[in-house]
Design an enzyme around this catalytic site. Structure first.
Site, PDB file in Angstrom:
ATOM      1  N   TYR A  28       1.400  89.484 -27.963  1.00  0.00           N
ATOM      2  CA  TYR A  28       1.226  88.927 -26.611  1.00  0.00           C
ATOM      3  C   TYR A  28       2.293  89.548 -25.723  1.00  0.00           C
ATOM      4  CZ  TYR A  28       1.567  85.752 -22.640  1.00  0.00           C
ATOM      5  OH  TYR A  28       1.626  85.241 -21.364  1.00  0.00           O
ATOM      6  N   GLU A  82      -1.007  88.682 -17.837  1.00  0.00           N
ATOM      7  CA  GLU A  82      -1.054  88.403 -19.272  1.00  0.00           C
ATOM      8  C   GLU A  82      -1.890  89.465 -19.976  1.00  0.00           C
ATOM      9  OE1 GLU A  82      -0.507  83.730 -20.299  1.00  0.00           O
ATOM     10  OE2 GLU A  82      -2.532  84.411 -19.867  1.00  0.00           O
TER      11      GLU A  82
END
Length: 389
Positions: free
Chosen positions: A109, A197
């Site tokens: 991530y 993101e």
């Protein structure tokens, strides 16, 4: 303002952030043609909505043939996709994105967000790619690496090394990761983004890093500086009431309660919602009419609030500084003449011309308008009225 994944990847690509080469489609036939154009043996079909968790809701499918691409696209287009971020009402899928399937060696991530407490952007990284970052932060906080970036200095090699060491990358991977992270930060800074993101960020063959997914949100106040991004706005993905409110200079956000709120100033609006909850109620919305509210904008605010069938009472909490309380009182009366205000309206006006405003409301002699003499009194009366008391 948010944009779709395929749009975010267009921006990423222009900054040298590696992404799979995909094509957006709006019909099953176009989806099949896109797969044929991309080539290869396997493809991923992704529903395009402004929400995460699409895979769990059936909005991401791996296809082994162009026929499957067409079939999956047909299943998705026109469906109401429900995820943990859409709420139970879901979102209607009108677009799909076709990408080649990419071999994945590892998932990570990576994101950039403004940390208001530290007053600087923060880059977040985790080895737990493909998992909601909120879940990682709550259950395994030691796996979430945070690096603050002074906006006057920008992203530097030591930022990349700190993140890379935390992710356990090898020496050859660290160099490639540093290039990827630096480019991602430029995307964030240059475009006045509020959030980026990449989940998952994947490590693929040749120690290459690639954004397998992309999410971008922008500061609404800065969007006029970026006409190319403003053109990416998809009104179908936004709440119609929120969009309409914006055209009248109102800041409106739909919530889940039954006490409608009309306030001037974001800070006062937050305080108003807090005290409603303290009194045992739930706010139905955030509505800031702004410092220069007029009778017309107040009337429009009432109209928008009353479209929500969940609203059982409205709390008008205005502090008259730039805006005069008597004008707000006039707007309230104008709203009752224009539309059917069939729920109790609790009004607390303080500040400039609040006495004149009180007289206006008193002389109007309207049964469902109830005055309050303090914030706490207004919140209490609003919550009781919403409960039918």
């Amino acid at each position: 303002m948010n944009i779709h994944e395929y749009q975010a990847k267009q921006i990423f690509k222009s900054y040298g952030v590696e992404v799979p080469g995909g094509i957006m489609a709006t019909t099953p036939a176009n989806a099949r043609h896109a797969a044929e154009q991309i080539g290869g043996e396997r493809w991923v079909v992704k529903a395009q909505i402004h929400a995460g968790g699409r895979g769990k809701g059936g909005g991401v499918k791996l296809a082994d043939s162009v026929q499957e691409v067409e079939r999956f696209a047909g299943d998705m287009l026109g469906m109401t996709l429900v995820t943990h971020q859409t709420g139970p009402e879901g979102k209607l899928v009108k677009k799909v994105y076709i990408e080649p399937a990419v071999p994945i060696l590892h998932e990570f991530y990576l994101g950039v967000v403004l940390d208001r407490g530290r007053e600087m952007p923060v880059m977040l990284a985790s080895t737990e790619g493909g998992v909601e970052i909120e879940k990682v932060a709550a259950e395994t906080p030691d796996k979430l690496i945070k690096v603050g970036i002074d906006p006057l200095i920008g992203f530097r090699p030591h930022h990349a090394r700190e993140l890379a060491f935390g992710l356990g990358l090898t020496k050859p991977q660290i160099k490639q990761f540093g290039k990827f992270a630096a480019a991602l930060y430029r995307v964030y800074a240059d475009n006045d983004a509020s959030l980026i993101e990449v989940n998952p960020l994947i490590l693929t063959e040749g120690d290459r890093f690639m954004a397998l997914d992309a999410k971008m949100g922008f500061d609404d106040n800065a969007v006029p500086r970026h006409p190319d991004i403003a053109e990416m706005r998809d009104l179908d993905e936004e709440n119609p009431a929120e969009t309409e409110a914006g055209r009248y200079g109102l800041s409106y956000v739909k919530l889940e309660g039954n006490v409608g709120c009309m306030v001037n100033g974001a800070g006062l609006a937050m305080s108003t919602m807090d005290i409603i909850k303290l009194e045992g109620g739930e706010p139905a919305n955030f509505l800031d009419v702004g410092g220069g509210a007029s009778a017309e904008t107040v009337a429009k605010g009432f109209e928008i609030i009353l479209r929500d069938p969940a609203v059982k009472a409205i709390f008008v909490n205005i502090f008259g500084g730039i805006v005069r309380c008597d004008r707000i009182a006039g707007g309230i009366l104008e709203a009752t003449r224009k539309i059917s205000v069939n729920v109790p309206v609790i009004v607390r006006l303080d500040g400039t011309n609040h006495r004149e405003a009180a007289e206006i409301l008193k002389n109007a002699n309207i049964d469902n308008i109830i005055t309050a003499n303090s914030l706490a009194d207004g919140a209490r009366k609003s919550v009781n009225a919403a409960k039918g008391a």
